[in-house]
Design a protein around this motif. Structure first.
Motif, mmCIF file in Angstrom:
data_model
loop_
_atom_site.group_PDB
_atom_site.id
_atom_site.type_symbol
_atom_site.label_atom_id
_atom_site.label_comp_id
_atom_site.label_asym_id
_atom_site.label_seq_id
_atom_site.Cartn_x
_atom_site.Cartn_y
_atom_site.Cartn_z
ATOM 1 N N ASN A 199 18.403 2.754 -3.987
ATOM 2 C CA ASN A 199 16.777 2.560 -3.813
ATOM 3 C C ASN A 199 16.326 2.544 -5.033
ATOM 4 O O ASN A 199 15.211 1.727 -5.295
ATOM 5 N N MET A 200 16.920 2.045 -5.942
ATOM 6 C CA MET A 200 16.413 1.266 -7.431
ATOM 7 C C MET A 200 16.002 -0.485 -7.450
ATOM 8 O O MET A 200 15.004 -0.691 -7.735
ATOM 9 N N VAL A 201 17.303 -0.747 -6.689
ATOM 10 C CA VAL A 201 16.749 -2.184 -6.202
ATOM 11 C C VAL A 201 15.064 -2.363 -5.743
ATOM 12 O O VAL A 201 14.298 -3.587 -6.597
ATOM 13 N N TYR A 202 14.795 -1.885 -4.598
ATOM 14 C CA TYR A 202 13.571 -1.333 -4.029
ATOM 15 C C TYR A 202 12.769 -1.356 -4.944
ATOM 16 O O TYR A 202 10.968 -1.546 -5.203
ATOM 17 N N PHE A 203 12.805 -0.034 -5.912
ATOM 18 C CA PHE A 203 11.624 0.025 -6.710
ATOM 19 C C PHE A 203 11.526 -1.005 -8.063
ATOM 20 O O PHE A 203 10.097 -0.676 -8.403
ATOM 21 N N VAL A 204 12.911 -1.174 -8.840
ATOM 22 C CA VAL A 204 12.045 -1.831 -9.818
ATOM 23 C C VAL A 204 11.173 -3.606 -9.049
ATOM 24 O O VAL A 204 10.481 -3.842 -10.234
ATOM 25 N N LEU A 205 12.091 -3.642 -8.028
ATOM 26 C CA LEU A 205 11.245 -4.990 -7.648
ATOM 27 C C LEU A 205 9.420 -4.080 -7.135
ATOM 28 O O LEU A 205 7.942 -4.712 -7.543
ATOM 29 N N LEU A 206 9.805 -3.061 -6.603
ATOM 30 C CA LEU A 206 7.925 -2.081 -6.256
ATOM 31 C C LEU A 206 6.819 -2.587 -7.610
ATOM 32 O O LEU A 206 5.898 -2.247 -8.213
ATOM 33 N N ALA A 207 7.433 -1.849 -8.325
ATOM 34 C CA ALA A 207 6.826 -1.245 -9.572
ATOM 35 C C ALA A 207 6.392 -2.294 -10.131
ATOM 36 O O ALA A 207 5.759 -2.535 -11.238
ATOM 37 N N THR A 208 7.449 -3.501 -10.731
ATOM 38 C CA THR A 208 7.316 -4.525 -11.072
ATOM 39 C C THR A 208 5.633 -4.724 -10.478
ATOM 40 O O THR A 208 4.822 -6.069 -11.525
ATOM 41 N N VAL A 209 5.832 -6.047 -9.414
ATOM 42 C CA VAL A 209 4.653 -6.090 -8.349
ATOM 43 C C VAL A 209 3.738 -5.658 -9.230
ATOM 44 O O VAL A 209 2.471 -5.897 -9.461
ATOM 45 N N VAL A 210 4.005 -4.082 -8.790
ATOM 46 C CA VAL A 210 2.480 -2.813 -9.699
ATOM 47 C C VAL A 210 1.714 -2.907 -10.261
ATOM 48 O O VAL A 210 0.190 -2.998 -10.518
ATOM 49 N N ALA A 211 2.943 -2.903 -11.289
ATOM 50 C CA ALA A 211 2.168 -2.986 -12.738
ATOM 51 C C ALA A 211 1.732 -4.434 -13.123
ATOM 52 O O ALA A 211 0.752 -4.064 -14.227
ATOM 53 N N VAL A 212 1.780 -5.371 -12.104
ATOM 54 C CA VAL A 212 1.234 -6.883 -12.478
ATOM 55 C C VAL A 212 -0.331 -7.001 -11.673
ATOM 56 O O VAL A 212 -1.224 -8.042 -11.596
ATOM 57 N N MET A 254 3.734 2.555 -3.212
ATOM 58 C CA MET A 254 4.014 1.291 -3.636
ATOM 59 C C MET A 254 3.650 0.385 -2.480
ATOM 60 O O MET A 254 2.610 -0.840 -3.489
ATOM 61 N N ALA A 255 4.667 0.279 -2.021
ATOM 62 C CA ALA A 255 4.794 -1.598 -0.952
ATOM 63 C C ALA A 255 3.287 -0.965 0.245
ATOM 64 O O ALA A 255 2.420 -1.944 0.476
ATOM 65 N N SER A 256 2.855 -0.153 0.586
ATOM 66 C CA SER A 256 2.160 0.040 1.429
ATOM 67 C C SER A 256 0.300 0.317 0.767
ATOM 68 O O SER A 256 -0.965 -1.004 1.341
ATOM 69 N N TYR A 257 0.503 -0.317 -1.112
ATOM 70 C CA TYR A 257 -0.925 -0.439 -1.574
ATOM 71 C C TYR A 257 -1.237 -2.009 -1.783
ATOM 72 O O TYR A 257 -2.062 -2.517 -2.080
ATOM 73 N N LEU A 258 0.177 -2.669 -2.210
ATOM 74 C CA LEU A 258 0.163 -3.905 -2.095
ATOM 75 C C LEU A 258 -0.296 -4.035 -1.398
ATOM 76 O O LEU A 258 -1.081 -5.737 -1.237
ATOM 77 N N VAL A 259 0.267 -4.111 0.124
ATOM 78 C CA VAL A 259 0.059 -4.809 1.183
ATOM 79 C C VAL A 259 -1.949 -5.128 1.609
ATOM 80 O O VAL A 259 -2.708 -6.038 1.824
ATOM 81 N N MET A 260 -2.170 -3.671 1.023
ATOM 82 C CA MET A 260 -3.590 -2.795 1.740
ATOM 83 C C MET A 260 -4.639 -4.131 0.297
ATOM 84 O O MET A 260 -5.430 -4.381 0.727
ATOM 85 N N ALA A 261 -4.432 -4.079 -0.379
ATOM 86 C CA ALA A 261 -4.587 -4.540 -1.737
ATOM 87 C C ALA A 261 -5.005 -6.471 -1.017
ATOM 88 O O ALA A 261 -5.416 -6.610 -1.948
ATOM 89 N N MET A 262 -3.695 -6.602 -0.771
ATOM 90 C CA MET A 262 -3.459 -7.724 -0.673
ATOM 91 C C MET A 262 -4.477 -8.378 0.804
ATOM 92 O O MET A 262 -5.298 -9.160 0.818
ATOM 93 N N LEU A 263 -4.693 -7.171 1.450
ATOM 94 C CA LEU A 263 -5.487 -7.909 2.870
ATOM 95 C C LEU A 263 -7.855 -7.666 2.727
ATOM 96 O O LEU A 263 -7.937 -8.039 3.254
ATOM 97 N N ILE A 264 -7.274 -6.816 0.947
ATOM 98 C CA ILE A 264 -9.082 -6.971 1.290
ATOM 99 C C ILE A 264 -9.431 -7.898 0.047
ATOM 100 O O ILE A 264 -9.195 -8.229 -0.689
#
Length: 188
Positions: free
Chosen positions: A117-130, A178-188
């Motif tokens: 689970n950490m693999v996905y967390f690190v990737l998502l949290a890094t992108v979300v933060a920036v 985190m993932a759904s936020y990123l996808v929705m933010a990409m689409l708006i």
């Protein structure tokens, strides 16, 4: 169809629907609680950095806990970790008691699940933060994941299956959030 098949088909349906239900819940929370901002790459906010630091410290503590209880279990049952260590002890035992196997397997499973689970967390949290996200969203999903993993470890090691399922769901909800936020933010 007998009772076992009915129960099995319900269980199969639950397993299949479970991730989609968590994704839907995370989408609704993002939409109606946090709000969605368009994706804009930026330096992380101080609040995002704080959330990442808090989560990292919690997750490091969780890792230390898992590592320590695994080694204590090996010591309790006089188990080695490598062929070389077994050789130093005089060779492999002909059998390891089932309770020793079960105890070590429980710790290994908790550790493996946390690591995957950490693999996905690190990737998502890094992108979300920036991506200049909503501050509350960053804090809830990032710190929430870390707290949920701590609860997962506790409930797994203490053999509380229902509680373990709850904390696993909260961990996944944070990842899907985190993932759904990123996808929705990409689409708006």
């Amino acid at each position: 169809m007998d009772i076992a098949e009915v129960d099995n088909s319900r269980a199969t349906l639950m397993v299949k629907a479970y991730p989609f239900a968590l994704i839907a819940i995370s989408l609704l929370i993002n939409l109606f609680v946090f709000g969605i901002k368009p994706l804009v790459i930026a330096l992380p906010s101080p609040e995002a950095i704080d959330a990442l630091i808090i989560a990292t410290v919690i997750l490091l503590g969780n890792h230390t806990w898992l590592m320590t209880v695994t080694e204590l279990t090996r010591a309790k049952y006089d188990l080695a970790t490598t062929p070389e260590e077994w050789e130093q002890k005089g060779g492999r035992p002909t059998s390891i008691a089932q309770d020793a196997r079960d105890a070590l397997e429980r710790r290994h499973n908790a550790h493996r699940n946390t690591t995957e689970n950490m693999v996905y967390f690190v990737l998502l949290a890094t992108v979300v933060a920036v991506v200049s996200p909503a501050t509350l969203m960053v804090q809830v999903w990032i710190v929430g994941f870390a707290v949920a993993r701590l609860g997962y470890t506790y409930s797994y090691l203490s053999a509380q299956t229902g509680l373990r399922g709850l904390f696993m769901s909260l961990s996944l909800l944070s990842l899907y959030g985190m993932a759904s936020y990123l996808v929705m933010a990409m689409l708006i």
